[in-house]
Design an enzyme around this catalytic site. Structure first.
Site, PDB file in Angstrom:
ATOM      1  N   LYS A 170      69.341 -12.134  75.500  1.00 61.21           N
ATOM      2  CA  LYS A 170      70.737 -11.869  75.818  1.00 61.21           C
ATOM      3  C   LYS A 170      71.060 -10.376  75.705  1.00 61.21           C
ATOM      4  O   LYS A 170      71.743  -9.803  76.566  1.00 61.21           O
ATOM      5  CB  LYS A 170      71.637 -12.683  74.886  1.00 61.21           C
ATOM      6  N   LYS A 239      79.615  -2.726  71.676  1.00 64.55           N
ATOM      7  CA  LYS A 239      78.912  -3.383  70.576  1.00 64.55           C
ATOM      8  C   LYS A 239      77.559  -3.903  71.013  1.00 64.55           C
ATOM      9  O   LYS A 239      76.548  -3.766  70.310  1.00 64.55           O
ATOM     10  CB  LYS A 239      79.787  -4.511  70.021  1.00 64.55           C
TER      11      LYS A 239
END
Length: 301
Positions: A170, A239
């Protein structure tokens, strides 16, 4: 696992849409979110707490902003780990740190609980339609048990390997997404300043070697003023890029291209677009390039 009880913790932008897919397909979902209205909007039954979800579900799905939040929900005297029961499966659909995922996997395994990490791709639109792609880490047997649940909101499910593999994949995917979006935003601002017809420019890019997900799926909407609200924010994109750099540093891989998206989404955050969808990075770049907007608000979208 027929007749399994499903619980969902974190019914925000993505979790709420995935829950909605389950509910529309006739699956009863016990849900918890700090914002109770999110649970109601998704059609789930409101739980008193995250622990209440865990105690009353066979499969517990998590969709949370970061590993820090996942650990806060999972650990402690009133956390998921202590409340989990043998034979249960916990699925983390968040974008999490693979090292943290492996640690939680070990803690749950001690209690006879399977922990599956399932990174998701496709954004809010795919979540709404139940057309997500899942990148899964963990035991194959656990994935097989929960696949009937995942099939309600995922069109493609890939098993990447052991615990943490799904979340690693991911982060790799999100990094490429961040590069494509930020680089295409820069190019489109340059195209606007060069006086090019942006629709024709996109047609050129999508017929040439510069084609990417952003040119195909994002900017055909953005140039007409539709920023596709509801997707990953600039804060979360930044992030994810930072998490990617941590991952590859731990692997001993040189990260030669991370500075670009880090600068772009950092700029967007600094200029007030922190909680706006990451597509607004094009406006941040436009702000420091002479106040450029791809779409004139006076023109019809």
């Amino acid at each position: 696992m027929s007749g399994q009880r499903v619980g969902f913790i974190g019914l925000g932008n993505m979790g709420g849409r995935m829950t909605g897919c389950l509910v529309r397909d006739g699956v009863a979902v016990l849900g918890f979110d700090p914002r109770q209205e999110n649970v109601a909007a998704a059609g789930a039954t409101l739980a008193e707490s995250a622990v209440d979800v865990v105690r009353n579900a066979d499969v517990v799905l998590l969709s949370l902003p970061s590993s820090r939040v996942v650990e806060a929900v999972m650990l402690g005297d009133d956390g998921v780990v202590r409340a989990a029961h043998e034979g249960q499966v916990v699925v983390d659909l968040s974008t999490s740190d693979p090292a943290s995922t492996r640690r939680l996997h070990g803690l749950l395994a001690e209690r006879g609980v399977a922990y599956v990490d399932a990174g998701i791709s496709g954004g809010a639109a795919a979540a709404e339609k139940g057309d997500l792609t899942l990148m899964v880490g963990g035991e194959q047997e656990a994935l097989d048990r929960i696949r009937p649940v995942l099939d309600h909101f995922a069109a493609k499910i890939f098993h990447l390997g052991s615990s943490g593999a799904g979340h690693a994949a991911k982060l790799l995917n999100n990094f490429l997404n961040a590069i494509a979006l930020s680089a295409t935003a820069e190019v489109m601002v340059a195209g606007k300043k060069a006086g090019l017809d942006l629709q024709v420019l996109l047609d050129v890019l999508n017929s040439s070697s510069g084609v990417n997900f952003a040119t195909l799926n994002r900017f055909p909407k953005i140039i007409h003023g539709d920023y596709l609200k509801g997707g990953l924010t600039n804060t979360l994109m930044l992030k994810d890029v930072m998490a990617y750099t941590d991952l590859v540093a731990g692997l001993g891989v040189a990260s030669l291209h991370s500075s670009g998206p880090m600068a772009a989404f950092g700029l967007a955050k600094a200029l007030g677009y922190a909680e706006e969808i990451s597509n607004t990075v094009v406006d941040a770049i436009g702000d420091v390039s002479g106040g450029i907007r791809l779409h004139d608000p006076k023109e019809p979208a």
